[in-house]
Design a protein around this motif. Sequence first.
Motif, PDB file in Angstrom:
ATOM      1  N   GLY A  42      28.483 -33.425  16.824  1.00  0.00           N
ATOM      2  CA  GLY A  42      28.548 -32.085  17.807  1.00  0.00           C
ATOM      3  C   GLY A  42      27.619 -30.961  17.615  1.00  0.00           C
ATOM      4  N   GLY A  43      27.006 -31.241  16.695  1.00  0.00           N
ATOM      5  CA  GLY A  43      25.788 -30.246  16.384  1.00  0.00           C
ATOM      6  C   GLY A  43      26.452 -29.013  15.676  1.00  0.00           C
ATOM      7  N   GLU A  44      27.811 -29.164  15.187  1.00  0.00           N
ATOM      8  CA  GLU A  44      28.133 -28.046  14.532  1.00  0.00           C
ATOM      9  C   GLU A  44      27.684 -27.543  13.006  1.00  0.00           C
ATOM     10  N   HIS A  45      26.815 -28.270  12.612  1.00  0.00           N
ATOM     11  CA  HIS A  45      26.157 -27.923  11.403  1.00  0.00           C
ATOM     12  C   HIS A  45      24.805 -27.430  11.639  1.00  0.00           C
ATOM     13  N   PRO A  56      26.580 -14.861  12.871  1.00  0.00           N
ATOM     14  CA  PRO A  56      27.661 -15.584  12.454  1.00  0.00           C
ATOM     15  C   PRO A  56      28.762 -16.147  13.521  1.00  0.00           C
ATOM     16  N   GLU A  57      28.677 -15.233  14.226  1.00  0.00           N
ATOM     17  CA  GLU A  57      29.657 -15.705  15.496  1.00  0.00           C
ATOM     18  C   GLU A  57      28.933 -17.084  16.398  1.00  0.00           C
ATOM     19  N   ASN A  58      27.780 -17.070  16.631  1.00  0.00           N
ATOM     20  CA  ASN A  58      27.168 -18.035  17.289  1.00  0.00           C
ATOM     21  C   ASN A  58      27.261 -19.409  16.293  1.00  0.00           C
ATOM     22  N   HIS A  59      27.139 -19.209  15.010  1.00  0.00           N
ATOM     23  CA  HIS A  59      27.156 -20.264  14.168  1.00  0.00           C
ATOM     24  C   HIS A  59      28.769 -21.024  14.190  1.00  0.00           C
ATOM     25  N   LEU A  62      28.975 -23.167  17.263  1.00  0.00           N
ATOM     26  CA  LEU A  62      28.036 -23.960  17.568  1.00  0.00           C
ATOM     27  C   LEU A  62      28.075 -25.217  18.518  1.00  0.00           C
ATOM     28  N   ALA A  63      29.042 -26.015  17.800  1.00  0.00           N
ATOM     29  CA  ALA A  63      29.373 -27.131  18.588  1.00  0.00           C
ATOM     30  C   ALA A  63      29.787 -26.984  20.134  1.00  0.00           C
ATOM     31  N   GLY A  64      30.466 -25.817  20.152  1.00  0.00           N
ATOM     32  CA  GLY A  64      30.888 -25.555  21.735  1.00  0.00           C
ATOM     33  C   GLY A  64      29.560 -24.940  22.497  1.00  0.00           C
ATOM     34  N   LEU A  65      28.854 -24.372  22.074  1.00  0.00           N
ATOM     35  CA  LEU A  65      27.725 -24.037  22.653  1.00  0.00           C
ATOM     36  C   LEU A  65      26.797 -25.287  22.985  1.00  0.00           C
TER      37      LEU A  65
END
Length: 91
Positions: A42-45, A56-59, A62-65
């Motif tokens: 999902g790209g979460e990492h 930190p908020e965007n990290h 991240l998967a949702g973005l």
Amino acid sequence: MLERLSLLLVHAHPDDESISTGGVMARYAAEGARVVCVTCTGGEHGEIVVPELDTPENHARLAGLRREGSDAPWSVSARSSTAGSATSTRG
């Protein structure tokens, strides 16, 4: 009668296709091929390479973005073999 050509591309992360095979996908889609792109996480990492967006908020989201704007009906999430987990969900 000839069958419609299908092209399957498999990438580890969301956005990888735009970096490496986006042109190939666009070309074959324009020529009438069915183009399927699979991402295995999902790209979460991943990284956020734009400094002003690297917060930190965007990290945390991240998967949702990275899913925003995706019309993919399937989502595949896989961890390393040491984690021993893989899931697939239909969205």
